[in-house]
Write a protein that holds these residues in place. Structure first.
Motif, PDB file in Angstrom:
ATOM      1  N   THR A   1      -1.416   1.503  38.329  1.00 51.28           N
ATOM      2  CA  THR A   1      -1.981   0.158  38.306  1.00 51.28           C
ATOM      3  C   THR A   1      -1.440  -0.555  37.069  1.00 51.28           C
ATOM      4  O   THR A   1      -0.456  -0.120  36.481  1.00 51.28           O
TER       5      THR A   1
ATOM      6  N   HIS B   1       4.256  -2.901  34.084  1.00 54.92           N
ATOM      7  CA  HIS B   1       5.300  -2.541  35.045  1.00 54.92           C
ATOM      8  C   HIS B   1       6.134  -1.361  34.545  1.00 54.92           C
ATOM      9  O   HIS B   1       7.354  -1.394  34.563  1.00 54.92           O
TER      10      HIS B   1
ATOM     11  N   PHE C   1       1.414  -2.014  38.577  1.00 53.31           N
ATOM     12  CA  PHE C   1       1.392  -3.257  39.342  1.00 53.31           C
ATOM     13  C   PHE C   1       0.367  -4.199  38.748  1.00 53.31           C
ATOM     14  O   PHE C   1      -0.765  -3.808  38.465  1.00 53.31           O
TER      15      PHE C   1
ATOM     16  N   PHE D   1      -1.109  -6.837  40.081  1.00 50.05           N
ATOM     17  CA  PHE D   1      -2.185  -7.280  40.972  1.00 50.05           C
ATOM     18  C   PHE D   1      -2.879  -6.074  41.587  1.00 50.05           C
ATOM     19  O   PHE D   1      -2.220  -5.103  41.997  1.00 50.05           O
TER      20      PHE D   1
ATOM     21  N   GLU E   1      -1.855  -3.745  44.928  1.00 54.63           N
ATOM     22  CA  GLU E   1      -0.413  -3.804  45.223  1.00 54.63           C
ATOM     23  C   GLU E   1       0.194  -2.424  45.425  1.00 54.63           C
ATOM     24  O   GLU E   1       1.072  -2.229  46.264  1.00 54.63           O
TER      25      GLU E   1
ATOM     26  N   THR F   1     -10.650  -2.553  43.362  1.00 59.13           N
ATOM     27  CA  THR F   1      -9.673  -2.577  44.460  1.00 59.13           C
ATOM     28  C   THR F   1     -10.265  -2.058  45.765  1.00 59.13           C
ATOM     29  O   THR F   1      -9.758  -2.358  46.844  1.00 59.13           O
TER      30      THR F   1
ATOM     31  N   GLN G   1      -6.025  -3.928  51.569  1.00 59.20           N
ATOM     32  CA  GLN G   1      -4.997  -2.883  51.522  1.00 59.20           C
ATOM     33  C   GLN G   1      -5.618  -1.482  51.486  1.00 59.20           C
ATOM     34  O   GLN G   1      -5.078  -0.537  52.058  1.00 59.20           O
TER      35      GLN G   1
END
Length: 345
Positions: free
Chosen positions: A78, A115, A127, A129, A132, A168, A173
């Motif tokens: 993340t 990243h 990531f 967001f 993702e 999340t 997703q």
């Protein structure tokens, strides 16, 4: 302590673990904590820019899960990704250089804190967001099965560990990929790091069913609640999930109940969480708990652990020295990594 704080009901201990593995886990957690503490120092000295999200308090989850994997397995993270990368074997100096925005960083200074990426170590990145990384991890698990079943690879099945937070678990997703992973029996472990807060939103206020692991039942995969402040408990359930995935039995959802000791990011004044809540979780510090376990079981002496601490501090110091002395990216290379090397634009 607030009444709605949820500690795990069952505390699981691994019955068979070597002294070498215990000390390996201790050193890995200590490296993660020391690295993040140094990041805080460097950020406030103006050496890092942008948002930096630290992992202090959650080290047992990273070490417990990732150290149960092999070098060939994948990890998808993340925006709180530094410690995951360290556990996967990405050198501390390359991560620190990335945080400094230097050319020697693991993403060549182009990615920064959120990243972190290393193809060499099968670390599929952090990531920015939420959510993702879940489809990316699902894709990695699919290619593992495709390589084995269609391309007839002789290598053992590669397992993917996918990390994400409690916030999340209400995203589309999450549900879509759980369903897909069960349908195709993908070798993936979904790891919910439930640190109780999604930025400034308490988890119990945002979920109609706060027990995230129970959501697994709808899709037909095992859902396990585990003490995310106990690295031995994390390792035990992770080893079982890895074996299950590698044997073709499909995915597992692990909800690790944990807590971040710092604010959401280093820009967060952390004024929303109560002092009592913080103290209740800090008292369960995973590193101190393992330290006590090591001493009480005579696995190592205090002197041995001090030496480990000094060794870790030297690694972190060397990473800062490396980052400081590394070159800045050059303007002429601004577009260098937009395409695969060798591809003409």
């Amino acid at each position: 302590m607030k009444e709605d704080i949820r500690f795990p009901i069952v505390y699981t201990k691994e019955s068979k673990i070597s002294a070498q593995d215990v000390l390996m886990l201790y050193k890995d957690m200590l490296l993660g904590r020391s690295f993040e503490d140094m990041c805080a120092q460097m950020y406030y000295r103006g050496k890092m820019f942008g948002f930096v999200h630290l992992y202090n308090g959650q080290e047992a989850v990273s070490s417990g899960v990732i150290k149960a994997l092999t070098e060939e397995d994948y990890v998808c993270s993340t925006y709180r990704d530094h410690v995951h990368a360290l556990s996967k074997g990405v050198p501390a100096k390359e991560i620190m250089a990335e945080l400094f925005g230097k050319e020697t960083g693991c993403s060549k200074g182009r990615g920064g804190s959120m990243h972190i990426f290393s193809s060499k170590h099968n670390f599929l990145g952090g990531f920015a967001f939420i959510g993702e990384g879940i489809p990316v991890a699902t894709g990695a698990a699919f290619q593992s099965i495709y390589s084995k079943q269609v391309l007839k690879s002789k290598s053992k099945v590669q397992v993917t560990a996918c990390f994400f937070g409690d916030g999340t678990s209400n995203n589309g997703q999450f549900f879509e990929c759980l369903n897909m992973a069960v349908l195709w029996k993908l070798p993936i472990i979904f790891v919910v790091e439930n640190n109780q807060w999604a930025i400034g939103m308490a988890h119990h206020r945002s979920a109609s069913t706060p027990e995230i692991y129970k959501k697994a039942e709808v899709f037909g995969l095992p859902g396990i609640e585990v003490d995310g402040m106990d690295v031995l408990a994390m390792r035990k359930v992770s080893l079982e999930a890895v074996e299950r995935a590698r044997n073709g039995e499909g995915p597992t959802l692990i909800e690790a109940l944990t807590y971040r000791f710092r604010g959401h990011s280093l820009a967060d004044p952390d004024e929303l969480r109560s002092r009592d809540e913080k103290e209740a979780w800090i008292a369960r510090d995973p590193i101190k708990r393992l330290h006590k376990y090591i001493i009480s079981n005579k696995i190592a002496t205090e002197r041995d652990l001090v030496m480990t601490d000094n060794e870790v501090k030297q690694i972190v110091k060397d990473s800062v020295d490396f980052a400081v002395s590394s070159p800045e990216p050059q303007i002429k290379d601004l577009h260098k990594y937009l395409f695969a090397q060798g591809t003409e634009i």
